[in-house]
Design a protein around this motif. Structure first.
Motif, PDB file in Angstrom:
ATOM      1  N   GLN A 363       0.825  -1.209   0.000  1.00 38.74           N
ATOM      2  CA  GLN A 363       0.000   0.000   0.000  1.00 38.74           C
ATOM      3  C   GLN A 363       0.863   1.265   0.000  1.00 38.74           C
ATOM      4  OE1 GLN A 363      -3.761   0.021   2.306  1.00 38.74           O
ATOM      5  NE2 GLN A 363      -3.177  -2.049   2.959  1.00 38.74           N
ATOM      6  N   LYS A 364       1.963   1.258   0.727  1.00 34.59           N
ATOM      7  CA  LYS A 364       2.893   2.393   0.670  1.00 34.59           C
ATOM      8  C   LYS A 364       3.464   2.536  -0.739  1.00 34.59           C
ATOM      9  CE  LYS A 364       3.248   4.384   4.754  1.00 34.59           C
ATOM     10  NZ  LYS A 364       2.994   5.849   4.949  1.00 34.59           N
ATOM     11  N   ALA A 365       3.756   1.413  -1.380  1.00 34.47           N
ATOM     12  CA  ALA A 365       4.249   1.451  -2.752  1.00 34.47           C
ATOM     13  C   ALA A 365       3.172   1.983  -3.687  1.00 34.47           C
ATOM     14  CB  ALA A 365       4.691   0.053  -3.189  1.00 34.47           C
ATOM     15  N   GLY A 366       1.908   1.636  -3.421  1.00 34.99           N
ATOM     16  CA  GLY A 366       0.812   2.132  -4.248  1.00 34.99           C
ATOM     17  C   GLY A 366       0.670   3.636  -4.175  1.00 34.99           C
ATOM     18  N   VAL A 367       0.867   4.197  -3.001  1.00 33.86           N
ATOM     19  CA  VAL A 367       0.827   5.657  -2.858  1.00 33.86           C
ATOM     20  C   VAL A 367       1.910   6.294  -3.725  1.00 33.86           C
ATOM     21  CG1 VAL A 367       1.152   7.581  -1.251  1.00 33.86           C
ATOM     22  CG2 VAL A 367      -0.179   5.577  -0.545  1.00 33.86           C
ATOM     23  N   ALA A 368       3.085   5.705  -3.712  1.00 36.44           N
ATOM     24  CA  ALA A 368       4.186   6.224  -4.532  1.00 36.44           C
ATOM     25  C   ALA A 368       3.876   6.099  -6.013  1.00 36.44           C
ATOM     26  CB  ALA A 368       5.475   5.483  -4.200  1.00 36.44           C
ATOM     27  N   ALA A 369       3.212   5.013  -6.410  1.00 43.52           N
ATOM     28  CA  ALA A 369       2.853   4.829  -7.822  1.00 43.52           C
ATOM     29  C   ALA A 369       1.903   5.932  -8.291  1.00 43.52           C
ATOM     30  CB  ALA A 369       2.215   3.457  -8.018  1.00 43.52           C
ATOM     31  N   LEU A 370       0.920   6.238  -7.472  1.00 42.32           N
ATOM     32  CA  LEU A 370      -0.044   7.269  -7.858  1.00 42.32           C
ATOM     33  C   LEU A 370       0.570   8.668  -7.820  1.00 42.32           C
ATOM     34  CD1 LEU A 370      -3.283   5.931  -6.109  1.00 42.32           C
ATOM     35  CD2 LEU A 370      -2.582   5.700  -8.501  1.00 42.32           C
ATOM     36  N   ALA A 371       1.705   8.806  -7.150  1.00 45.40           N
ATOM     37  CA  ALA A 371       2.397  10.093  -7.100  1.00 45.40           C
ATOM     38  C   ALA A 371       3.289  10.326  -8.315  1.00 45.40           C
ATOM     39  CB  ALA A 371       3.233  10.180  -5.815  1.00 45.40           C
ATOM     40  N   LEU A 372       3.374   9.355  -9.221  1.00 43.91           N
ATOM     41  CA  LEU A 372       4.222   9.513 -10.407  1.00 43.91           C
ATOM     42  C   LEU A 372       3.676  10.543 -11.388  1.00 43.91           C
ATOM     43  CD1 LEU A 372       5.241   5.797 -11.176  1.00 43.91           C
ATOM     44  CD2 LEU A 372       6.686   7.620 -10.256  1.00 43.91           C
ATOM     45  N   GLY A 373       2.397  10.876 -11.243  1.00 38.77           N
ATOM     46  CA  GLY A 373       1.809  11.870 -12.135  1.00 38.77           C
ATOM     47  C   GLY A 373       0.682  11.279 -12.959  1.00 38.77           C
ATOM     48  N   ASN A 374       0.113  12.118 -13.803  1.00 31.09           N
ATOM     49  CA  ASN A 374      -1.011  11.708 -14.625  1.00 31.09           C
ATOM     50  C   ASN A 374      -0.655  10.493 -15.477  1.00 31.09           C
ATOM     51  OD1 ASN A 374      -3.771  12.357 -15.715  1.00 31.09           O
ATOM     52  ND2 ASN A 374      -2.588  12.451 -17.613  1.00 31.09           N
ATOM     53  N   ALA A 375      -1.486   9.460 -15.426  1.00 27.63           N
ATOM     54  CA  ALA A 375      -1.295   8.221 -16.196  1.00 27.63           C
ATOM     55  C   ALA A 375       0.042   7.559 -15.915  1.00 27.63           C
ATOM     56  CB  ALA A 375      -1.452   8.489 -17.682  1.00 27.63           C
ATOM     57  N   GLY A 376       0.582   7.786 -14.716  1.00 24.82           N
ATOM     58  CA  GLY A 376       1.829   7.133 -14.339  1.00 24.82           C
ATOM     59  C   GLY A 376       3.086   7.878 -14.722  1.00 24.82           C
ATOM     60  N   GLY A 377       2.917   9.070 -15.307  1.00 29.60           N
ATOM     61  CA  GLY A 377       4.075   9.900 -15.615  1.00 29.60           C
ATOM     62  C   GLY A 377       5.019   9.283 -16.629  1.00 29.60           C
ATOM     63  N   GLU A 378       6.269   9.706 -16.570  1.00 26.59           N
ATOM     64  CA  GLU A 378       7.278   9.319 -17.552  1.00 26.59           C
ATOM     65  C   GLU A 378       7.618   7.836 -17.467  1.00 26.59           C
ATOM     66  OE1 GLU A 378       9.504   9.736 -20.837  1.00 26.59           O
ATOM     67  OE2 GLU A 378       8.225  11.276 -19.920  1.00 26.59           O
ATOM     68  N   ASP A 379       7.575   7.283 -16.253  1.00 29.00           N
ATOM     69  CA  ASP A 379       7.919   5.861 -16.092  1.00 29.00           C
ATOM     70  C   ASP A 379       6.970   4.980 -16.895  1.00 29.00           C
ATOM     71  OD1 ASP A 379      10.112   5.513 -13.880  1.00 29.00           O
ATOM     72  OD2 ASP A 379       8.778   7.070 -13.122  1.00 29.00           O
ATOM     73  N   VAL A 380       5.668   5.235 -16.763  1.00 29.64           N
ATOM     74  CA  VAL A 380       4.687   4.426 -17.486  1.00 29.64           C
ATOM     75  C   VAL A 380       4.727   4.751 -18.976  1.00 29.64           C
ATOM     76  CG1 VAL A 380       2.226   3.926 -17.745  1.00 29.64           C
ATOM     77  CG2 VAL A 380       3.226   4.143 -15.460  1.00 29.64           C
ATOM     78  N   ALA A 381       4.927   6.016 -19.312  1.00 27.24           N
ATOM     79  CA  ALA A 381       4.987   6.414 -20.722  1.00 27.24           C
ATOM     80  C   ALA A 381       6.118   5.682 -21.445  1.00 27.24           C
ATOM     81  CB  ALA A 381       5.176   7.925 -20.841  1.00 27.24           C
TER      82      ALA A 381
END
Length: 498
Positions: A363-381
């Motif tokens: 769950q702590k990791a999930g908070v960090a994932a959602l903090a990456l930015g819209n649609a997961g930010g650059e990492d997901v892009a």
């Protein structure tokens, strides 16, 4: 050979009488407890059929399970004190009726082969091949180091549920409160609990095909009846409103939508969803479970639209999402459900009596994932860009194969090509390609590529190819597939080979 049924009647153990390896042995094999020699056999030429039987045998397992519930089954053994004991080994008919997950069976079989030294390219599992983004890993590590390792509230930490509410509002146009969010051990659990919470015995669950393998089985576990609605490759496997209307009855309780789709990669447009919503609105009992786990893996110009955002649909939609696919967090086991409170409370109650809350660390990791930015930010892009390049490569190569029909996917990381034009063909030294399952066995044996037959997803003419693999692996796989396709001879020519 004495049959399993007759031996059951004599009171002997099921596992010792069946000619197939036991489920226990298969588990031991996958865990490395059995040697590769057990699996491959003395004849190295037999490894192909042995490997395929590891997952094709799942149908036989189901038959054996159903048989064991049709009669009183007993196993004899010696107890701890040396006395002979008899144990009723009957299992629940509800469980016996379940079909094993063919995707998991094939993925496990391919993994076992690789671990035993057989070079198999695995394109069966629906799992990103990327590492979890660094900031997410660091958040999980920090949670461990700081002692955040205890139980959390059953529904999830308030921190994560607030972050999910913010994400749904900003990215999906959906307004939820934290007490309308339930964090679970993966999106699969969220869907299962949603089906259990809203379905009564005899209800019908509408499942468009091709479908994710677990949807119909989840309906059966809830004592509901899955009703399959076929879609067409010529229409990109999009559910049409008239097809939906044709199957709805007073027993219809849930429609399960998955867009972007597993296994086809199809994406329903806003117009498609509005047309479906118009049909749903005419049926007061009908709810929608919207599986949006692939929402961020989508290729422009396609866009994702949440079904609950459509007029009048929020009240009847249970939205499921998670972190496994977009954030490459499959092993973290973290998903969530967003729904009106009365549905959410019911799902929360189920979870409280089964698994309880999700991992505090995840769950702590999930908070960090959602903090990456819209649609997961650059990492997901970056991941999506790689997926698109792989998709484009495979689409070009598959469309060049004679007889293959392919709808170009707009999302997820799967292709679902139709190979049915090759059914009935013959390969010398192998036999006749009678269906998608035989074709996948052919590819495993001759090309050493593991794929999933489409019948697992409700369409027996297709196979599913996951391109969650490196470009190098995909190139090698396609070269092997193209090479062995030349071995197939039309049915008319096959007669001369006999």
């Amino acid at each position: 050979m004495t049959t399993c049924k007759s031996q059951l009647a004599k009171g002997t153990a099921i596992a010792s009488s069946c000619p197939l390896p036991s489920i226990k042995d298969r588990t031991r094999l996958s865990q490395g407890a059995l040697s590769p020699a057990w699996f491959i056999g003395n004849n190295s030429e037999q490894w192909h059929s042995s490997a395929y039987n590891l997952f094709a045998g799942s149908r036989r397992e189901q038959s054996n399970l159903q048989q064991s519930t049709a009669m009183t089954a007993f196993a004899s053994s010696n107890g701890a004190n040396g006395a002979s004991t008899t144990v009723d080994t009957t299992i629940s008919p509800r469980v016996a009726a379940l079909k094993p997950s063919k995707t998991m069976a094939i993925a496990d079989a391919a993994t076992s082969l690789v671990e035993s030294g057989v070079p198999v390219i695995r394109l069966a599992a629906g799992e990103p091949d990327f590492d979890t983004p660094k900031s997410i890993v660091e958040a999980g590590t920090r949670a461990i180091q700081e002692g955040f390792t205890r139980y959390t509230p059953n529904a999830g930490t308030l921190e994560l549920r607030k972050a999910i509410c913010h994400k749904l509002q900003e990215e999906n146009g959906l307004s939820y409160k934290p007490d309308e969010i339930l964090v679970s051990n993966g999106a699969k659990q969220s869907i299962m609990q949603a089906v259990l919470a809203v379905c009564s015995p005899g209800d019908e669950v509408i499942v468009p095909a091709p479908f994710w393998v677990s949807y119909p089985e989840m309906a059966r576990l809830a004592d509901a009846t899955p009703v399959i609605v076929q879609t067409s490759v010529s229409e990109n496997f999009i559910l049409k409103p008239e097809a939906l209307s044709a199957v709805l009855t007073e027993k219809s309780r849930v429609l399960i939508l998955c867009t972007p789709s597993n296994p086809t990669g199809s994406v329903h447009s806003l117009e498609d969803l509005k047309a479906i919503a118009a049909v749903v609105a005419k049926h007061p009992r009908l709810l929608v479970i919207s599986d949006e786990i692939y929402e961020h893996i989508i290729y422009s110009p396609a866009k994702h639209h949440s079904f609950a955002a459509l007029p009048g649909m929020w009240e009847r939609t249970l939205t499921v999402n998670g972190f496994s696919k977009a954030f490459a967090m499959t092993g973290w086991r973290l998903g969530y459900l967003a729904a009106p409170k009365h549905f959410l409370v019911a799902c929360n109650r189920i979870q409280s009596q089964s698994t309880s809350g999700a991992s505090s660390i995840s769950q702590k990791a999930g908070v960090a994932a959602l903090a990456l930015g819209n649609a997961g930010g650059e990492d997901v892009a970056t991941m999506v860009k790689a997926f698109r390049e792989r998709r484009d490569f495979l689409v070009q190569r598959l469309q060049a194969i004679d007889g293959v029909i392919l709808a170009c996917p707009e999302g997820a990381f799967y292709l679902f090509p139709d190979f049915s034009a090759h059914f009935g063909s013959h390969a010398e030294g192998f036999g006749t390609i009678s269906d998608a399952e035989t074709l996948c066995r052919f590819f495993l044996e001759k090309a050493k590529v593991a794929l999933v037959p489409g019948d697992a997803f409700g369409n027996g003419g297709c196979i599913r190819i996951s391109y969650a693999a490196s470009m190098e692996e995909l190139q090698t796989a396609m070269e092997s597939i193209e090479s062995v396709m030349s071995l197939l001879k039309p049915a008319t020519a096959a007669s001369f080979l006999k």
